[in-house]
Design an enzyme around this catalytic site. Structure first.
Site, PDB file in Angstrom:
ATOM      1  N   ARG A 109       0.822  -1.202   0.000  1.00  0.00           N
ATOM      2  CA  ARG A 109       0.000   0.000   0.000  1.00  0.00           C
ATOM      3  C   ARG A 109       0.864   1.262   0.000  1.00  0.00           C
ATOM      4  O   ARG A 109       1.787   1.384   0.799  1.00  0.00           O
ATOM      5  CB  ARG A 109      -0.925  -0.003   1.221  1.00  0.00           C
TER       6      ARG A 109
ATOM      7  N   TYR B  26       2.141 -10.344   6.714  1.00  0.00           N
ATOM      8  CA  TYR B  26       1.849  -8.923   6.938  1.00  0.00           C
ATOM      9  C   TYR B  26       3.135  -8.220   7.357  1.00  0.00           C
ATOM     10  O   TYR B  26       3.883  -8.735   8.197  1.00  0.00           O
ATOM     11  CB  TYR B  26       0.783  -8.777   8.032  1.00  0.00           C
TER      12      TYR B  26
ATOM     13  N   PHE C 236       1.479   2.580   5.357  1.00  0.00           N
ATOM     14  CA  PHE C 236       2.480   1.665   4.776  1.00  0.00           C
ATOM     15  C   PHE C 236       2.093   0.272   5.229  1.00  0.00           C
ATOM     16  O   PHE C 236       2.044  -0.005   6.423  1.00  0.00           O
ATOM     17  CB  PHE C 236       3.888   1.985   5.304  1.00  0.00           C
ATOM     18  N   GLU C 237       1.809  -0.601   4.287  1.00  0.00           N
ATOM     19  CA  GLU C 237       1.654  -1.994   4.674  1.00  0.00           C
ATOM     20  C   GLU C 237       1.905  -2.865   3.461  1.00  0.00           C
ATOM     21  O   GLU C 237       1.630  -2.474   2.326  1.00  0.00           O
ATOM     22  CB  GLU C 237       0.285  -2.303   5.311  1.00  0.00           C
ATOM     23  N   ILE C 238       2.508  -4.015   3.738  1.00  0.00           N
ATOM     24  CA  ILE C 238       2.712  -4.990   2.673  1.00  0.00           C
ATOM     25  C   ILE C 238       2.030  -6.253   3.172  1.00  0.00           C
ATOM     26  O   ILE C 238       2.284  -6.690   4.302  1.00  0.00           O
ATOM     27  CB  ILE C 238       4.210  -5.225   2.400  1.00  0.00           C
TER      28      ILE C 238
END
Ligand code: GDP
Ligand code: MN
Length: 424
Positions: free
Chosen positions: A216, A242, A312-314
């Site tokens: 994101r 995550y 921010f996230e993957i």
């Protein structure tokens, strides 16, 4: 004798002459080959620039033999072997931005930063989502900024708008009350749609069906350092579902009854979805150090308010698509708290991740510098900052990791700990 001498002299001359001729011929040949190569290169670049200028045809090919550049070996033991040893292959992943047309300048700034620090070496696709159609300007400029393919999707109204069963009078009263209390985005209707969409619908968009991972990206963020690895690859190779960079306490005013709903969910749900032995429940429920009330931390429930900052996230899309995540989301959604309160996607994702995943399936990307107003994070190791050419100061007050409102220390203690990369 005389004849022999004459013959020898001429023979030497002939030999020298022939050698000279060979040398000239060879030089000519090298020059010719070089010239031919130059011609080929010229036409290659001509072709490339033609591709680059044709309006929507920006899908550039990845150079097949590019390697991840590492300027020193100082931290090489941390890095996964694979990205260094093999050529740059891509994971099944996309960069993902939910954004409004008028946020174009900010979107471009984020893209420029992520391209320079990471994606220029990989050319991952960019996917853009919006609740209204993207305009031509937006498409043209973002396509020009991307090194990978770009694609744009319109979110269906039923995934964005509030459900018809939401009580409008109650909803309007909430907006007024939150505005009076000065709650951040307290009176915004669209912000609530966005939070609910990011909690329960982004991963169901058709355009994402083809991918396993998303990263994101939000408008107006900065990535301070070169990425020393492909985070998608790190996730896959280490079985992470995550990934985050910043974690902190949530404002309780936005989620007064969220934990109550979570507790009800826990009572009703089957035990196979939530494994308290391996999950990260401690991370979100432990109050060591401060207790329940300490200035910024002021919890009226058993939730310590720690959450991952989701700008921010993957993540692994298959986790969000799983039956257990959808059940969790739908339970919360049925309470109406996305509208009657202002539940954010950050606490919702964070609680889900901490209940439904093993804590070892979550990764803190310690090596990535990042800023989204008003906070940033900067790698604390001096040589890492040099190697990654970081433009940040880890001692700066903006570095949230040093701030009392950061939950990172809790993550080290109750989450999956502080690890360097080479671990499983
Ligand atoms: P903040 O980070 O919590 O301050 O909120 P933002 O304003 O940055 O919103 C979070 C993300 O959702 C950003 O990527 C925004 O571009 C996006 N966003 C917020 N509201 C809307 C909206 O109404 N429509 C669309 N398409 N995107 C939105
Ligand atoms: Mn934002």
């Amino acid at each position: 004798m005389q004849i022999c001498k004459v013959f020898l002299t001429h023979f030497r001359k002939i030999l020298l002459g022939s050698l000279l001729l060979c040398l000239i011929a060879q030089t000519c040949w090298v020059a010719f080959v070089h010239h031919q190569r130059q011609l080929k290169l010229d036409s290659y670049f001509l072709e490339r620039s033609r591709v680059a200028t044709s309006k929507y045809d920006f899908v550039r090919k990845r150079e097949s033999n590019q390697k991840l550049k590492l300027s020193s070996n100082t931290y090489s033991d941390w890095l996964l072997d694979e990205p260094r040893e093999t050529t740059l292959s891509r994971e099944n992943a996309t960069l993902l931005m939910l954004v409004r047309n008028w946020e174009l300048p900010e979107a471009l700034r984020s893209m420029r930063s992520l391209e320079d620090r990471f994606n220029k070496d990989f050319h991952y696709d960019w996917t853009f989502l919006n609740d209204v159609p993207f305009d031509e300007n937006f498409i043209e400029a973002t396509t020009a900024m991307a090194s990978g393919k770009t694609q744009y999707a319109l979110i269906p109204a039923e995934d964005w708008d509030r459900s018809s069963w939401i009580n409008e009078t109650l909803f309007e009263e909430t907006l007024k009350m939150m505005e009076e209390k000065n709650v951040l985005y307290g009176s915004s209707k669209s912000y609530r749609n966005m939070c609910r969409f990011n909690s329960g619908f982004f991963f169901r968009q058709k355009i994402l069906d083809q991918y396993d991972y998303y990263f994101r990206v939000e408008p107006d963020v900065t990535y301070f350092c070169d990425f020393p690895y492909d985070p998608f690859k790190v996730m896959r190779l280490n079985n992470k579902k995550y990934g985050f960079v910043i974690t902190m306490y949530e404002y309780e005013d936005t989620i007064p009854t969220l934990w109550e709903a979570v507790e009800e969910y826990l009572e009703e749900t089957e035990s196979q979805d939530v494994d308290m032995e391996t999950n990260g429940f401690e991370f979100i429920s432990n109050f060591d150090f401060f207790g329940k009330s300490f200035g910024v931390v002021d919890s009226n429930s058993d939730y310590n308010l720690c959450h991952f900052w989701t700008n921010f996230e993957i993540g692994d899309l298959n986790f969000f698509r799983s039956e257990k995540y959808i059940k969790f989301f739908e339970y919360l959604d049925s309470k109406g708290g996305f509208y009657y309160e202002r539940w954010g996607d950050a606490p919702v994702h964070s609680i889900a991740v901490s209940l439904l995943l093993k804590k070892d399936e979550v990764i803190h990307f310690d090596e990535l510098g990042y800023k989204h107003m008003p906070f940033g994070t900067c790698p604390s190791a001096h040589y890492l900052r040099l190697q990654e050419r970081c433009l940040c100061d880890s001692n700066h007050p903006d570095n949230i990791d040093l701030n009392v409102i950061s939950c990172l220390r809790r993550w080290w203690k109750d989450g999956s700990g502080k690890y360097f990369l080479k671990h499983n």
